[in-house]
Design an enzyme around this catalytic site. Structure first.
Site, short mmCIF file in Angstrom:
data_model
loop_
_atom_site.label_atom_id
_atom_site.label_comp_id
_atom_site.label_asym_id
_atom_site.label_seq_id
_atom_site.Cartn_x
_atom_site.Cartn_y
_atom_site.Cartn_z
N GLU A 285 0.83 -1.21 0.00
CA GLU A 285 0.00 0.00 0.00
C GLU A 285 0.87 1.26 0.00
OE1 GLU A 285 -2.88 0.23 3.25
OE2 GLU A 285 -4.43 0.78 1.83
N HIS A 314 7.19 -26.63 -0.35
CA HIS A 314 6.38 -27.63 -1.06
C HIS A 314 5.22 -26.96 -1.77
CE1 HIS A 314 8.59 -30.89 0.91
NE2 HIS A 314 8.75 -29.97 1.84
N LYS A 428 -14.08 2.04 -2.99
CA LYS A 428 -14.90 2.46 -1.85
C LYS A 428 -16.08 3.28 -2.35
CE LYS A 428 -11.28 3.14 1.62
NZ LYS A 428 -10.60 4.14 2.42
O1 PA5 Z 1 -2.67 2.24 6.04
C1 PA5 Z 1 -3.76 2.78 5.96
O2 PA5 Z 1 -3.94 3.98 6.18
C2 PA5 Z 1 -4.98 1.96 5.62
O3 PA5 Z 1 -4.68 0.70 5.16
C3 PA5 Z 1 -5.87 1.86 6.84
O4 PA5 Z 1 -5.16 1.28 7.89
C4 PA5 Z 1 -7.15 1.06 6.58
O5 PA5 Z 1 -7.79 1.52 5.44
C5 PA5 Z 1 -8.10 1.22 7.77
O6 PA5 Z 1 -8.33 2.58 8.00
P1 PA5 Z 1 -8.92 3.13 9.33
O7 PA5 Z 1 -7.96 2.90 10.43
O8 PA5 Z 1 -9.13 4.58 9.07
O9 PA5 Z 1 -10.21 2.41 9.58
#
Ligand code: PA5
Length: 461
Positions: A285, A314, A428
């Site tokens: 990410e 494996h 989203k």
């Molecule tokens: O790294 C990030 O910012 C995202 O992956 C969030 O952790 C994830 O979308 C969850 O978001 P939130 O903590 O706002 O619910």
């Protein structure tokens, strides 16, 4: 004095199919700039993940909060997803004894980490509401998956308790000021703690996101922070050969110049498999981005892959050894597995068994790691090892901080912003549209035309 107890063996990242030492040397000026950049962001308070291990009252404040719980807690459930769940889950599964959760008599922490109704309902059915504490963890305060879990749990608690009692079974962890969860905290007077504003989801493992579940699990949060703090301090000290800078530099060169965009993390330890899943989010990410910092399309980013030794010898290993030469494999090696089992001297007449006798299971695991590393090297596949003395909170803290620094530095090398995730927004918005959320009517129309699957059908009802 600061120290790095975990070691980085990068020998097999060099050589025929790897990086040349002189090429790494020529990157050192850029790596130095990366470190200065990261430290400056911290000085300007735009980021603070490096500072979190040094927050003076962090743990005592959390302990005070936990001490306000007036019932005997048996189960803790973390409602959250992504960075709000993967870190504490990785800590819990690394530091609790193996198969700990099979013991019904001890306090356990559950991380549903999803919105699969089958497993979520099964969990609720299993819980004793009188002895369950729910943590709602979300930085933004409005993530659909967490909101859904929370709404269902709110109803569940209110069907078991009166209003006053129900909120005693909840702690919210969210932004100190913004977001719907903060507003709900204020409206209902929920117990809560804050995630600092300059700490993003996947860099939040040393904030209350990771620490509160760790304290509730009665694990050594102090040593976790000590390990992280030592790694952060040695990074600050300015050695261009710091393991996180060096690893980021090598991975970057192998990706961009040796065409290795696939980055496998393969712990030879069950304890660290969830850490590899935490790494997947952090690396993927943070570094997978369409635009560079100048706004140009570059479509860059390494693909993280979690594997486990010896299990995946494996399974995926065939691909790693003979498939495309596009991977770097990082092994996580644990010097002292804590427990070991001697392989008994039985079946002596059978060649394929007798050679094992007299050795230990741990010896076999370590030997297989070394053999796999050598085999990969022979097949000209770059690979390296992170070596941890043992599975404990201190080493895990070091490992988490190592990867967070390496990720931020890699972002700077790729010339992208490692702290955002614009690519997840469109999906989203389509979901909001399908569910009729005001402001997302256009996306709703697109979803209505795309008439496959459960989500669109149910949304139309
Ligand atoms: O790294 C990030 O910012 C995202 O992956 C969030 O952790 C994830 O979308 C969850 O978001 P939130 O903590 O706002 O619910």
């Amino acid at each position: 004095m600061s120290s790095e107890k975990i070691k980085f063996n990068d020998t097999f990242l060099f050589g025929k199919s790897g990086v040349s030492p002189s090429r790494l040397e020529s990157l050192s000026e850029r790596l130095d700039i990366c470190r200065e950049w990261l430290l400056e962001l911290h000085e300007k308070m735009e980021l603070s993940f490096l500072n979190l291990p040094f927050e003076k009252n962090a743990l005592s404040d959390l302990q005070k909060l936990v001490d306000t719980i007036d019932f005997s807690i048996k189960d803790v459930v973390v409602l959250g997803i992504g960075g709000s769940s993967l870190g504490p889950k990785a800590i819990y599964s690394a530091l609790k004894p193996p198969y700990y959760d099979l013991n019904d008599k001890v306090r356990r922490v559950h991380f549903p980490d999803n919105i699969d109704p089958a497993s979520f309902k099964a969990l609720l059915d299993y819980l004793d509401p009188d002895r369950t504490l729910f943590l709602v963890i979300t930085k933004s305060g409005g993530t659909a998956e967490t909101a859904t879990q929370f709404m269902i749990v709110w109803d569940y608690l209110n069907s078991h308790f009166d209003k006053k009692q129900a909120i005693e079974h909840l702690i919210a962890v969210t932004d100190p000021e913004k977001g719907s969860l903060r507003a709900l905290v204020n409206e209902y007077g929920l117990k809560n703690c804050s995630i600092p504003q300059n700490v993003g989801g996947r860099f939040s493992v040393f904030s209350p996101v990771g620490l509160l579940p760790t304290v509730l699990a009665q694990l050594d949060a102090g040593q976790l922070l000590a390990g992280a703090g030592d790694m952060a301090s040695s990074f600050r000290q300015g050695d261009v050969n710091h393991m996180a800078l060096r690893a980021a530099g090598l991975f970057y060169l192998l990706h961009m110049e040796k065409k290795c965009p696939v980055h496998v993390l393969m712990p030879y330890s069950d304890a660290f498999y969830d850490t590899a899943l935490w790494f997947n989010q952090l690396w993927g990410e943070s570094l997978g981005k369409r635009k560079n910092l100048q706004g140009e399309d570059i479509f860059v980013g390494p693909t993280p892959v979690a594997a486990r030794g010896a299990t995946d010898q494996h399974s995926q290993l065939q691909l790693f050894v003979e498939g495309p030469k596009d991977k770097i494999i990082t092994f996580l090696e644990v010097s002292d597995p804590g427990n070991d089992l001697e392989i008994p001297r039985v079946f002596g007449d059978y060649d394929s068994y007798s050679y094992l006798a007299g050795h230990t299971m741990g010896e076999l695991l370590k030997t297989e790691l070394a053999a796999t590393s050598l085999a990969l090297n022979k097949a000209e596949r770059p690979n390296c090892s992170l070596i941890l003395e043992k599975v404990d909170a201190y080493n895990l803290g070091q490992l988490f901080m190592f990867y967070q620094i390496a990720t931020a530095v890699s972002g700077k090398l790729y010339n992208i912003n490692p702290f955002n995730q614009p690519g997840v927004e469109q999906g989203k918005q389509y979901t909001y549209g399908a569910f009729g959320r005001p402001g997302f009517e256009t996306e709703g129309k697109v979803m209505n035309k795309f008439k496959t699957g459960f989500a669109t059908d149910s949304a139309k009802k």
